[in-house]
Design an enzyme around this catalytic site. Structure first.
Site, mmCIF file in Angstrom:
data_model
loop_
_atom_site.group_PDB
_atom_site.id
_atom_site.type_symbol
_atom_site.label_atom_id
_atom_site.label_comp_id
_atom_site.label_asym_id
_atom_site.label_seq_id
_atom_site.Cartn_x
_atom_site.Cartn_y
_atom_site.Cartn_z
ATOM 1 N N GLY A 36 146.891 15.486 76.603
ATOM 2 C CA GLY A 36 146.173 14.253 77.338
ATOM 3 C C GLY A 36 146.863 13.820 78.365
ATOM 4 O O GLY A 36 148.223 13.990 78.761
ATOM 5 N N ALA A 71 141.651 14.974 68.140
ATOM 6 C CA ALA A 71 143.184 15.037 68.449
ATOM 7 C C ALA A 71 143.411 16.595 67.851
ATOM 8 O O ALA A 71 143.055 16.595 66.521
ATOM 9 C CB ALA A 71 144.161 14.282 68.254
ATOM 10 N N TYR A 138 142.580 29.272 65.507
ATOM 11 C CA TYR A 138 142.105 28.188 65.798
ATOM 12 C C TYR A 138 140.546 27.653 65.125
ATOM 13 O O TYR A 138 140.583 26.568 64.553
ATOM 14 C CB TYR A 138 141.636 28.306 67.608
ATOM 15 C CG TYR A 138 140.783 27.161 67.970
ATOM 16 C CD1 TYR A 138 141.149 25.730 67.758
ATOM 17 C CD2 TYR A 138 139.396 27.390 68.558
ATOM 18 C CE1 TYR A 138 140.336 24.981 68.567
ATOM 19 C CE2 TYR A 138 138.609 26.377 68.943
ATOM 20 C CZ TYR A 138 139.123 25.006 68.928
ATOM 21 O OH TYR A 138 138.342 23.882 69.231
#
Ligand code: UDP
Length: 342
Positions: A36, A71, A138
């Site tokens: 970020g 996150a 993922y």
């Protein structure tokens, strides 16, 4: 409402933070800035630079009603070569966050899940009841969290909503501070096509041109980040209501797809980029990307029924907003390139 947003310095987290603030909520952003950007955190949000395993002191300070949890690591090829990063950050990290929430009696959560939890579908549109067979770590690391939330709802009275995103695009454009996509390693079709339109890359590769689709290129379900943000606010309201209703300790876990319910091919996206930017945007035929299914389209009927949500912004609007955001970026940020795919 006082909300903790993890990953609020990232693309989607920063847009949702901005929308929460404009709806009158108080927001604290928790982000370790691994991907970020501190300057993406909207003015008006409190910012704590820390990871999700360090949420305890923040939640201990008290007063939080809910967590909106973005996150995560989200690069598919990286998850294949370094799965430990995904199990560690996305799965163990979220377990630590849930334990902090439990310790400090914050039991309302909205979670960024993903269409990657489904893997290759037998049929489209994909329903929430479709089989979940992720084809990479993922998707598996996010699916594990969905299971975790179901069990925390049942055992510990959590009220949770998992939102399974399809292909998110577009930006939040305002005169003062806009939020949009600016990944150090860019893998997504629309930002790459905009880099080509801007002359920062010579050409775009169309990954696969012989799929069983009308024009031979892959079809995906694109959704504007502002429509996505709207769904998060509705999910937060829903989880909060469920938490208030479940005073007997009964929790809830709702899972909803977030997609437009229709698809656009890679070639249609490139046409939209040419139309909106007025630039030539050269594209060449290229081999299939490993593991890419021909068509991924969401059913969004459950989100409509459960959250009263319907997306309103079309592909041209996504491209137009992404283009405007791209043009506001500094040249070095806008031009970052990468060979990975997310
Ligand atoms: N794609 C492409 N060229 C690129 C990047 C992506 O043809 O330079 C294709 C990709 O193979 C997929 C679609 O565009 O069919 C969307 O890819 P993206 O990485 O944006 O999202 P994904 O669907 O993988 O989450």
């Amino acid at each position: 409402m006082r909300v903790l947003v993890t990953g609020g310095a990232g693309y989607i987290g920063s847009v949702v933070t901005a929308e929460l603030l404009s709806a009158g909520h108080q927001v604290t952003v928790l982000d370790n800035l691994s991907t970020g950007h501190a300057d993406a955190v909207p003015a008006g949000a409190e910012f704590v630079e820390a990871g999700i395993t360090e949420a305890d002191p923040v939640l201990a300070a008290g007063g939080f009603d809910a967590v909106v949890h973005f996150a995560a690591k989200s690069l598919v090829p990286e998850s294949v070569t370094a799965p430990e990063l995904y199990w560690h950050n996305n799965t163990s990290g979220t377990l630590a966050l849930l334990e902090s929430m439990r310790r400090h009696d914050v039991r309302t959560i909205v979670f960024s899940s993903t269409a990657a939890t489904y893997g290759e579908p037998d049929s489209v549109p994909i329903l929430e009841s479709s089989p979940t067979r992720p084809t990479n770590p993922y998707g598996a690391s996010k699916l594990a969290v969905d299971h975790m939330l179901t069990s925390y709802a049942r055992a510990h009275g959590f009220s949770a909503v998992s939102l399974r995103y399809f292909n998110v695009a577009g930006a939040r454009i305002t005169p003062e501070n806009s939020q949009g996509e600016r990944h150090a390693t860019e893998t997504h079709l629309i930002p790459i096509a905009l880099q080509v339109a801007a002359g920062l890359r010579p050409q775009l590769q169309v990954n696969g041109v012989h799929y069983p689709t009308p024009d031979g290129s892959c079809v995906r379900d694109y959704i504007h980040v502002l429509d996505l943000a709207d769904a998060h606010l509705r999910a937060l309201e829903r989880a909060t209501r469920d938490q208030a209703d479940g005073s007997d300790g009964q929790g809830s876990h709702l899972i909803c797809n977030l997609g437009s319910g229709s698809g656009s091919s890679v070639r249609e996206v490139i046409e939209s980029v040419r139309r909106i930017t007025g630039r030539p945007t050269p594209a060449v035929d290229a081999p299939n990307r490993a593991g890419d299914p021909a068509v991924l389209i969401a059913s969004n009927d459950k989100a409509a029924a459960e959250l009263g949500w319907r997306p309103t912004r079309d592909l041209d609007r996504m491209v137009a907003d992404a283009w405007q955001f791209f043009q506001q970026l500094s040249p070095e940020t806008a031009g970052s390139t990468g060979a990975d795919h997310g």
